[in-house]
Design a protein around this motif. Sequence first.
Motif, short mmCIF file in Angstrom:
data_model
loop_
_atom_site.label_atom_id
_atom_site.label_comp_id
_atom_site.label_asym_id
_atom_site.label_seq_id
_atom_site.Cartn_x
_atom_site.Cartn_y
_atom_site.Cartn_z
N UNK A 1 4.02 8.22 4.17
CA UNK A 1 4.26 7.22 3.41
C UNK A 1 4.54 7.93 2.01
N UNK A 2 3.82 9.04 1.73
CA UNK A 2 3.91 9.76 0.31
C UNK A 2 5.24 10.32 0.28
N UNK B 1 10.97 6.31 -1.14
CA UNK B 1 10.36 5.34 -2.26
C UNK B 1 9.37 6.14 -2.99
N UNK B 2 8.83 7.27 -2.33
CA UNK B 2 8.11 8.01 -3.09
C UNK B 2 8.76 8.84 -4.26
N UNK C 1 9.16 6.12 -6.97
CA UNK C 1 7.80 5.91 -7.69
C UNK C 1 7.66 7.13 -8.67
N UNK D 1 1.36 4.20 -5.99
CA UNK D 1 2.61 3.55 -5.62
C UNK D 1 3.64 4.47 -4.66
N UNK D 2 3.08 5.88 -4.78
CA UNK D 2 4.16 6.81 -3.94
C UNK D 2 3.98 6.38 -2.52
N UNK D 3 3.08 5.60 -1.90
CA UNK D 3 2.85 5.25 -0.79
C UNK D 3 3.93 4.56 -0.11
N UNK D 4 4.65 3.90 -1.10
CA UNK D 4 5.91 3.11 -0.50
C UNK D 4 5.45 1.52 -0.28
#
Lengths: 200, 482
Positions: free
Chosen positions: A23-24, A28-29, A32, B207-210
């Motif tokens: 995820x990190x 999208x990371x 963010x 937030x980096x987790x998506x």
Amino acid sequence: MSSSVRPSGRLILVALFSLLGAGCFGPESYLAQGNSAYFRGDTAEAAQQYRRALDFESTANTAALNLGRLYFEAGDLEKAEPYLRSGSNERPDFALARYQLAVIDRSRGELESASTEIRKAILLDPDFGRIWLQEFPEDRRARLSYARALHRLGRPELAAGEYRKVMAEGQGDVMAVQASRALEKIQSVTGTEVSEEHDI
Amino acid sequence: MREAYGLDFRSLAILRISLGLVLVFNLLQRAPDLVAHYTSEGVLPASIELSLAGLEPGFRPWSLFYLTDSPWFVGLAMLLGLMGSLALTLGYRTVVAGWLCWIILISLHHRNPLLLNSGDIYLLLLLFWGNFLPWGRVFALDAPPHETPTAKSHLSIAGLAYLFQICYVYWFAALPRTGPSWQVSQDALYKVLHQDGLITRVGERFLYLGQDWLAFLTWSTMVFEIVGPFLLLTPFYQLRLLGIASIIGFHAGLILVMQLGLFPWICILAVFGLWPSQVWATLAGRWLQERLTTAFHSLANLLSRAPRKRTLEDSPAERVLLRNLVPGFFFLLSTYGLVGDQFGWDQSQRMLHFLRQAGLHQKWRMFSPDVNVISGWDSVEAVTESGQVLDLITGSAYPQGGYQRRSLPFVERRWTEYSATLRRYRSEPLTELYLRYLVTQWDRNNPDNKIVQATHIWHARVVREDFLLGQEMPQILGRYRP
């Protein structure tokens, strides 16, 4: 060195951290991280992260719009334009990008294109009309669009004021006629002479 | 029944000690802004507060601080509250100390309701229910001397009220969350983590987790808030322990990602009183019990306290009135008010006013029905006689350029609450008072460079989906007119 974590527990931990890690480091990371840097005022870092996100289909569009905005706010309109244009093509409902494109077009002297973009922006968010007219009060087409948007929003008094300005500046041209008709329509609905409303 | 739902005296004492310490901290935290927040020289003089219609229409709260809001009186009352909090922590005249703290705290709440947050409300409620519990029987100066606490527990309606109070915080936070962010798109946490001034640096990293992981965490939060409290109601101590651990874990997580003042800390200490007796039988439990017993015995000896005849048991009058009838009445009323508010029942204004007067009117509508998609920060743009442009909130030069987040240190949380409430009320007189106070402070410290104009600005921005930077919409909340 002995560990107190059982093999099954260790496996769960590894799986959990792998999932979190996945995820990190997802695209999208980058967005963010870019936003985080943007809010800190670190534009170089923000641009770098957005550029990374451009490489992924799922985030390319947002990255383009954010990157375009970043350059726009930095005053680099040449760099901002292609990103805003491509982002807006994919996402035509984002009023801010439309407004920024209008500003860019106007700065290049492309008044027709600027007018189209700002009218699209006003249609999506009438507030951009107010902002635009503060900067370019002589833009009667934008003022007419703004007045119509206010009328649609249920602010007839405010719209009437803008229609009057279009009429006063136009001396009976097409826009003045359109404004006059719209004003008559407002007055026929309200049944009285509409007084000007002052926005706060 | 007693075995399953009885509250261990030792756990209750831990609740009392931790609550007392939080009260001490709470009062010390308020102290630097005592004049600004509670006196005639601050942002809300009592005469103006009472004359302002609209804060709570038709409601006239009571407060010790309405007697006079001169700084010396407020300071004295705060000092009294501080002494009461220390006495409560030490278990000295516990009942008197507990109610004294309650009176001071509720007086502060009523005196300036614009400063309150959920943590304040919860602290007051816990103090209220705690005062009906025998929480000063062990680990206290009031405790019978040279007596080692045993696994005795207490069962009463006051205890059940305390237990349900904890459950209500979660249930009635989850129930009103009917917005699409919670129920459909599951992006509530994504939006929460975009709220400026509320999120820590670690929270930003979340937030980096998506979006997918954040959607899972949104869903988990809802499940936890609904299911977690039920674990506290089970007769099995293992499940109750799981419930307690999950509540502590949840709020520890909140502390990491969000700046919510004392709220998560109070939520953590709230469950201390629910520790089952089995916890005290563990190695850590025995160690803690030994240390606390020794400490309190030594302290009692040091203070040469005469032994009290008090035992662990209540007198019949205490049992009937103080532990059951009176708290039972308040519990029913409070529950009725809370449930009625949730389901939109037509409730008597008198009853609601009574609940407010007693500090029992509670709402736990955090981020509900949906998370606000407008985020932002406050500034007060001021121009001085010399032409200097500064932000009166920070006292430094006014930030130029694009949107930049500003996070406040922990001690300034109450000012953040105050600004947030000003935005909610959109009250011109209140904003003007706020500006007037800030300008007066500046002018007092800078007599040669006074403020000539000041504007309170809310730098709002839209939180967009998919990490798209939303547009900014600065709004003027009020202006200072010399």
